[in-house]
Design an enzyme around this catalytic site. Structure first.
Site, PDB file in Angstrom:
ATOM      1  N   ASP A   1       4.916   5.449  -6.765  1.00 23.90           N
ATOM      2  CA  ASP A   1       5.625   6.630  -5.961  1.00 23.90           C
ATOM      3  C   ASP A   1       7.090   6.524  -5.791  1.00 23.90           C
ATOM      4  O   ASP A   1       7.357   5.671  -4.864  1.00 23.90           O
ATOM      5  CB  ASP A   1       4.949   7.069  -4.742  1.00 23.90           C
ATOM      6  CG  ASP A   1       5.343   8.358  -4.146  1.00 23.90           C
ATOM      7  OD1 ASP A   1       5.676   9.161  -5.028  1.00 23.90           O
ATOM      8  OD2 ASP A   1       5.605   8.596  -3.178  1.00 23.90           O
TER       9      ASP A   1
ATOM     10  N   GLU B   1       5.534  -2.458   0.408  1.00 24.91           N
ATOM     11  CA  GLU B   1       6.742  -1.898   0.664  1.00 24.91           C
ATOM     12  C   GLU B   1       8.066  -2.862   0.648  1.00 24.91           C
ATOM     13  O   GLU B   1       7.635  -3.692   1.241  1.00 24.91           O
ATOM     14  CB  GLU B   1       6.678  -1.004   1.868  1.00 24.91           C
ATOM     15  CG  GLU B   1       8.043  -0.241   2.498  1.00 24.91           C
ATOM     16  CD  GLU B   1       9.029   0.511   1.388  1.00 24.91           C
ATOM     17  OE1 GLU B   1       8.057   1.435   0.864  1.00 24.91           O
ATOM     18  OE2 GLU B   1      10.083   0.311   1.146  1.00 24.91           O
TER      19      GLU B   1
ATOM     20  N   ARG C   1      10.520  -0.217   6.865  1.00 22.32           N
ATOM     21  CA  ARG C   1       9.788   0.472   6.424  1.00 22.32           C
ATOM     22  C   ARG C   1       8.172  -0.100   6.258  1.00 22.32           C
ATOM     23  O   ARG C   1       7.304   0.877   6.428  1.00 22.32           O
ATOM     24  CB  ARG C   1      10.259   1.138   4.993  1.00 22.32           C
ATOM     25  CG  ARG C   1      11.333   2.162   5.240  1.00 22.32           C
ATOM     26  CD  ARG C   1      11.859   2.724   3.976  1.00 22.32           C
ATOM     27  NE  ARG C   1      10.989   3.574   3.193  1.00 22.32           N
ATOM     28  CZ  ARG C   1      10.874   4.874   3.392  1.00 22.32           C
ATOM     29  NH1 ARG C   1      11.507   5.581   4.597  1.00 22.32           N
ATOM     30  NH2 ARG C   1       9.769   5.591   2.839  1.00 22.32           N
TER      31      ARG C   1
ATOM     32  N   LYS D   1       0.585   8.150   0.660  1.00 19.73           N
ATOM     33  CA  LYS D   1      -0.514   8.017  -0.451  1.00 19.73           C
ATOM     34  C   LYS D   1      -1.239   6.892  -0.209  1.00 19.73           C
ATOM     35  O   LYS D   1      -2.450   7.137  -0.696  1.00 19.73           O
ATOM     36  CB  LYS D   1       0.654   8.087  -1.704  1.00 19.73           C
ATOM     37  CG  LYS D   1       1.077   9.261  -2.099  1.00 19.73           C
ATOM     38  CD  LYS D   1       2.120   9.243  -3.355  1.00 19.73           C
ATOM     39  CE  LYS D   1       2.716  10.715  -3.522  1.00 19.73           C
ATOM     40  NZ  LYS D   1       3.988  11.096  -2.743  1.00 19.73           N
TER      41      LYS D   1
ATOM     42  N   CYS E   1       9.393  12.749  -6.426  1.00 13.72           N
ATOM     43  CA  CYS E   1       9.566  14.119  -5.602  1.00 13.72           C
ATOM     44  C   CYS E   1      10.803  14.832  -6.065  1.00 13.72           C
ATOM     45  O   CYS E   1      11.554  15.446  -5.053  1.00 13.72           O
ATOM     46  CB  CYS E   1       9.333  14.007  -4.057  1.00 13.72           C
ATOM     47  SG  CYS E   1      10.458  13.090  -3.244  1.00 13.72           S
TER      48      CYS E   1
ATOM     49  N   ALA F   1       5.155   1.895  -1.166  1.00 12.54           N
ATOM     50  CA  ALA F   1       3.986   2.781  -0.111  1.00 12.54           C
ATOM     51  C   ALA F   1       4.412   3.297   1.103  1.00 12.54           C
ATOM     52  O   ALA F   1       3.888   4.200   1.587  1.00 12.54           O
ATOM     53  CB  ALA F   1       3.107   1.808   0.218  1.00 12.54           C
ATOM     54  N   ALA F   2       5.566   3.042   1.730  1.00 13.08           N
ATOM     55  CA  ALA F   2       5.881   3.468   2.900  1.00 13.08           C
ATOM     56  C   ALA F   2       6.518   4.719   2.856  1.00 13.08           C
ATOM     57  O   ALA F   2       7.246   5.291   1.821  1.00 13.08           O
ATOM     58  CB  ALA F   2       7.263   2.637   3.653  1.00 13.08           C
ATOM     59  N   PRO F   3       6.279   5.638   3.784  1.00 12.53           N
ATOM     60  CA  PRO F   3       5.731   5.358   4.927  1.00 12.53           C
ATOM     61  C   PRO F   3       3.955   5.497   5.186  1.00 12.53           C
ATOM     62  O   PRO F   3       3.385   5.184   5.913  1.00 12.53           O
ATOM     63  CB  PRO F   3       6.009   6.402   6.066  1.00 12.53           C
ATOM     64  CG  PRO F   3       6.255   7.600   4.950  1.00 12.53           C
ATOM     65  CD  PRO F   3       6.817   7.047   3.904  1.00 12.53           C
ATOM     66  N   GLY F   4       3.527   5.884   3.791  1.00 15.53           N
ATOM     67  CA  GLY F   4       2.004   5.578   3.789  1.00 15.53           C
ATOM     68  C   GLY F   4       1.095   6.779   3.478  1.00 15.53           C
ATOM     69  O   GLY F   4      -0.082   6.719   3.486  1.00 15.53           O
TER      70      GLY F   4
HETATM   71  N1  SAM Z   1       4.520   6.676  -1.483  1.00 18.74           N
HETATM   72  C1  SAM Z   1       5.129   6.877  -0.216  1.00 18.74           C
HETATM   73  C2  SAM Z   1       4.307   7.751   0.532  1.00 18.74           C
HETATM   74  O1  SAM Z   1       3.551   8.717   0.226  1.00 18.74           O
HETATM   75  O2  SAM Z   1       4.525   7.854   1.932  1.00 18.74           O
HETATM   76  C3  SAM Z   1       6.296   7.462  -0.522  1.00 18.74           C
HETATM   77  C4  SAM Z   1       7.302   6.377  -1.198  1.00 18.74           C
HETATM   78  S1  SAM Z   1       8.976   6.681  -1.431  1.00 18.74           S
HETATM   79  C5  SAM Z   1       9.156   8.206  -2.476  1.00 18.74           C
HETATM   80  C6  SAM Z   1       9.633   5.382  -2.265  1.00 18.74           C
HETATM   81  C7  SAM Z   1       9.498   4.074  -1.572  1.00 18.74           C
HETATM   82  O3  SAM Z   1      10.031   3.091  -2.511  1.00 18.74           O
HETATM   83  C8  SAM Z   1      10.610   3.884  -0.084  1.00 18.74           C
HETATM   84  O4  SAM Z   1       9.741   3.806   0.819  1.00 18.74           O
HETATM   85  C9  SAM Z   1      11.393   3.174  -0.480  1.00 18.74           C
HETATM   86  O5  SAM Z   1      11.860   2.206   0.524  1.00 18.74           O
HETATM   87  C10 SAM Z   1      10.801   2.240  -1.617  1.00 18.74           C
HETATM   88  N2  SAM Z   1      11.943   1.418  -2.510  1.00 18.74           N
HETATM   89  C11 SAM Z   1      13.091   1.648  -2.525  1.00 18.74           C
HETATM   90  N3  SAM Z   1      13.934   0.723  -3.498  1.00 18.74           N
HETATM   91  C12 SAM Z   1      12.784   0.290  -4.014  1.00 18.74           C
HETATM   92  C13 SAM Z   1      12.780  -0.588  -5.134  1.00 18.74           C
HETATM   93  N4  SAM Z   1      13.728  -0.993  -5.789  1.00 18.74           N
HETATM   94  N5  SAM Z   1      11.530  -0.977  -5.509  1.00 18.74           N
HETATM   95  C14 SAM Z   1      10.244  -0.524  -4.833  1.00 18.74           C
HETATM   96  N6  SAM Z   1      10.288   0.178  -3.933  1.00 18.74           N
HETATM   97  C15 SAM Z   1      11.416   0.864  -3.512  1.00 18.74           C
END
Ligand code: SAM
Length: 444
Positions: A174, A129, A134, A111, A227, A106-109
């Protein structure tokens, strides 16, 4: 980068030229109105930078300003700065009032805060997250946007989804990805790109989906988004997931933005109005629901309750709280407790809103009160307008002169939206805006 462009050429065929035309153009800029706090009409009336609506979300608008992070209405949570095509995944998720929704990465948030706006203070948002720093940024954005019905956790997907098997109506993944859709915004992402990195992302994405599937209730929805443009990370992951999980069905997104892929998923390229996204939607046809365990609501002790009532009376015109609890020294107003699972032993950063902290012989109010309650609810309000220089001085952390008769904690609002707290005495308002949020001025 030749390898990347070769892959894009193979992927896009005749449309490759359209893509190439966008590569050196500036990226899109957009905001999503936080309808929990502000309407699009109000924001438009106050902000000349608001442009056309994006095709990806009913509350998303292109903007003509690049750097809006220091804008007072951004501080106040009236809008979220979001890449336009990133708004597509929550639109596809199709959140309904009362849903229990998990945003697993979810980070940074961006969605999560969109989900919360669609829930409109009903149901439950669970924003998770795995990366701790984060997760704190996520929490700060959940606070800023005034979201009261959220749990923010910092857990790995497998542990969380095993604990909450079949608990959610909707789950969003995401996923972390190679970020090919971010290349115009983030030139460093280009340096990090390689086929190997993209393939390793695909392995991780499959693992996250394998965890996420558990948390979806039978009949519930799972949305997978990235993305990036990579087929391995998009169609490849979806196909592998469907092959291993016959209880999930890929369904039509019901949206027409971007273009179709795998017949039913959507791809968005820069020539569709956003930097780039992939979104696929699954329905879970059947599966198990493990009882998540009933949440046991613990009321504050009689003594704490007495102090909290006095604290709320001093601060607010009426008491809007129904599920106050005390954890260690923290006072929280929980989301609807009937929607919560047993959270014992989970790594939860916040459940609901934080009202304050018990100090030795008093309660220190928390910033979250100002961001999540309507300013009119406070006994004392310093009402500021956007054109007022005091707004900048408050955000910078300065003390402000006020009417000398006011004493005690007050909310500071800008255009009727809560910004933060201050403590009034002797004609001064001591600034309680959190130090980590104070920034240099926005030009008014
Ligand atoms: N959904 C967020 C938004 O809209 O602001 C963006 C999310 S970003 C694309 C993907 C996130 O997955 C990051 O914050 C990252 O730290 C986290 N992440 C990294 N490795 C991960 C893992 N193994 N399992 C779950 N989340 C992970």
């Amino acid at each position: 980068m030749k390898e990347f462009f070769d892959r894009m050429h193979t992927l896009l065929g005749d449309d490759f030229g359209r893509y190439l035309d966008t590569v050196d153009k500036p990226p899109y800029h957009a905001v999503r109105v936080n309808t929990l706090k502000c309407s699009a009409d109000k924001l438009r009336a106050l902000c000349p930078f608001m442009g056309e609506r994006t095709p990806f979300c009913k509350d998303g608008y292109y903007v003509t300003e690049e750097k809006l992070g220091k804008h007072p209405l951004h501080h106040a949570g009236a809008f979220y700065i979001q890449e336009p095509s990133a708004m597509s995944a929550v639109t596809v998720l199709g959140v309904k009032k009362g849903d229990r929704v998990l945003d697993l990465c979810a980070a940074p948030g961006g969605k999560s805060t969109q989900i919360a706006a669609d829930l409109g203070s009903t149901g439950l948002l669970w924003a998770n997250e795995v990366v701790r720093p984060r997760a704190h940024i996520l929490l700060s954005n959940i606070e800023r946007m005034g979201i009261a019905n959220a749990v923010v956790s910092n857990m790995d997907p497998e542990t969380l989804c095993t604990r909450l098997e079949g608990f959610f109506d909707k789950v969003l993944v995401d996923a972390p990805c190679s970020g090919e859709g971010m290349f115009r915004k983030d030139r460093e992402a280009i340096e990090e790109w390689s086929v190997e990195h993209s393939l390793s992302c695909a392995v991780r994405q499959k693992a996250i989906l394998e965890s996420a599937k558990k948390a979806v209730r039978p009949g519930g929805v799972l949305v997978y988004s990235t993305c990036t443009f990579s087929v391995d990370e998009n169609e490849g992951v979806v196909e592998a997931f469907l092959k291993d999980n016959p209880s999930f069905e890929l369904v039509d997104t019901g949206e027409s933005f971007g273009e179709a892929t795998l017949c039913k998923a959507r791809r968005i390229y820069p020539y569709h109005g956003g930097e780039g996204h992939f979104v696929a939607k699954f329905i879970k046809k059947d599966g198990d629901v493990a009882p998540a365990g009933v949440f046991r609501y613990e009321k504050p002790s009689r003594r704490d309750e007495f102090d909290i009532i006095a604290f709320v009376d001093e601060l607010l015109r009426s008491n809007p709280f129904e599920h106050i609890t005390v954890i260690d020294d923290r006072i929280l107003e929980l989301p609807d407790t009937e929607l919560l699972p047993d959270m014992t032993g989970m790594n939860i950063l916040r459940a609901g809103i934080k009202l304050g902290d018990f100090r030795r012989n008093r309660i220190e109010p928390h910033h979250n009160l100002a961001t999540s309650l309507r300013p009119e609810l406070f006994n004392r309000q310093l009402k500021l307008e956007l054109s007022d220089e005091l707004v900048n001085r408050y955000i910078r952390g300065e003390e402000i002169s006020i009417d000398s008769w006011i004493r005690g904690y007050a909310v500071v609002s800008v255009e009727g939206i809560g910004l933060g707290l201050g403590k009034a005495s002797d004609g001064r308002l001591k600034n309680k805006y959190p130090k980590g949020l104070r920034t240099l001025s926005w030009r008014i």
